[in-house]
Enzyme design. Sequence first.
Site, mmCIF file in Angstrom:
data_model
loop_
_atom_site.group_PDB
_atom_site.id
_atom_site.type_symbol
_atom_site.label_atom_id
_atom_site.label_comp_id
_atom_site.label_asym_id
_atom_site.label_seq_id
_atom_site.Cartn_x
_atom_site.Cartn_y
_atom_site.Cartn_z
ATOM 1 N N ASP A 1 -7.423 4.739 9.533
ATOM 2 C CA ASP A 1 -7.298 4.332 8.141
ATOM 3 C C ASP A 1 -8.554 4.770 7.402
ATOM 4 O O ASP A 1 -9.669 4.499 7.855
ATOM 5 C CB ASP A 1 -7.161 2.805 8.058
ATOM 6 N N LYS B 1 -3.445 5.539 5.822
ATOM 7 C CA LYS B 1 -3.471 6.055 7.194
ATOM 8 C C LYS B 1 -3.460 7.578 7.203
ATOM 9 O O LYS B 1 -2.803 8.208 6.389
ATOM 10 C CB LYS B 1 -2.232 5.576 7.944
ATOM 11 N N ARG C 1 0.813 -1.205 0.000
ATOM 12 C CA ARG C 1 0.000 0.000 0.000
ATOM 13 C C ARG C 1 0.858 1.271 0.000
ATOM 14 O O ARG C 1 0.492 2.280 -0.572
ATOM 15 C CB ARG C 1 -0.931 -0.032 1.222
ATOM 16 N N TYR C 2 1.986 1.224 0.718
ATOM 17 C CA TYR C 2 2.880 2.379 0.830
ATOM 18 C C TYR C 2 4.205 2.028 0.170
ATOM 19 O O TYR C 2 4.664 0.892 0.303
ATOM 20 C CB TYR C 2 3.111 2.732 2.308
ATOM 21 N N CYS D 1 -9.822 -11.666 18.497
ATOM 22 C CA CYS D 1 -10.248 -10.423 19.135
ATOM 23 C C CYS D 1 -11.577 -10.012 18.522
ATOM 24 O O CYS D 1 -11.705 -9.973 17.297
ATOM 25 C CB CYS D 1 -9.218 -9.329 18.900
#
Length: 360
Positions: A319, A326, A100-101, A117
Amino acid sequence: MDFVIVIGLMYETRKNINELETQLNITLSSGETAWFRAEKNKLPFRLPEYYAGLIDPSDPGDPIRAQAIPNEKEFETILQELADPLGEDDFTPVEFLVHRYPSRALFLSTGTCAMYCRHCFRRNYTGEPQIPNEKQITKAAEYLRDHAEIKELLISGGDPLTLPHDTLNLILGIFRDCRPDIVFRICTRIPVVMPHMVTESLVQMLAGYRNRGMYVITQYNHPVELSPVSIKVVRRILDAGIPLLNQTVLLKGVNDDAVVLEKLMNGLVRGGIIPYYLFHPDMAEGTSHFRITLRKGLSIFAELRSRLSRLALPEYAVDIPGGGGKVSLSGDGIAEIIGNKYMLRNSDNQLFPYIDTGID
Ligand SMILES: *Cc1c(COP(=O)(O)O)cnc(C)c1O
Ligand code: SF4
């Protein structure tokens, strides 16, 4: 569906709700019971006995319980929520790799975690035992070789520390063979939810990669999670020469309180872990009950900024749903606010609308 409790290192199933309540020594609420009874597609239930032991059975609003015990609220999906909240499908050049980056990439090493979680934003991926094979790992490594601009590789999932150690070693070895200079970040909740899995032999294996850069990124969300056992395995990792950083998720009913977060951040620093990010929850399906408003998040962060040292202060970030990336909420990421409508600026200076669906 069986209910999986992890006792010691053994995964054991409980067949009915009564067995589960006895094992956990808690009485489930009607919302929790409804989740267990529902025949729906859902993120599995899996809870280590250790983490269950941190729950205060007399408190129905216990912050550990909210992260660990599912609730029927997970079946509610709001309009803005997405199956792929970060739009990562568009940034997957080869299987299991998210780029993504420019300077960093993320490798999905497994779909399994020691605990699922209840706020997990990778819930479309986690819960299934998806482990890349050697050929797929090699393909991802070749992509790294062809993209020298990638300096860091996040090993994520799922939880990479649930992998057999030789599988994880194989993954790290293939990547380092292709890219001797790549820096690893192991993203894991194991030190928080099942610390006794952090064995000396695991730490030694990881330490074998530290000379070129090896970091462990944890997810502590509440000071109760900084138990003596957990701090002990953190110490073991640190003593092997591996630095730790932490990413906290800001969660309603868990840590949406400046006093709680202040205690958490100071506890992390004392334990040798650097607070890195405080994430506003992503727009993952079935997680709206965990989201407060950005307005409240910002006011909590303002409190933290005045109370904490620079070392103890994480970056507050969110995000952008759908792939915008971000945004720093503690920095210059907010361009405009009109009611619950935000205009957010990512690190490439692009603007994206964001509708705040949080409820305080
Ligand atoms: C968050 C993230 C990273 C790492 O970003 P940092 O700001 O360097 O921590 C890398 N890849 C993806 C897909 C991410 O979501
Ligand atoms: S450990 Fe991470 S990937 Fe696994 S369930 Fe928790 S938040 Fe999701």
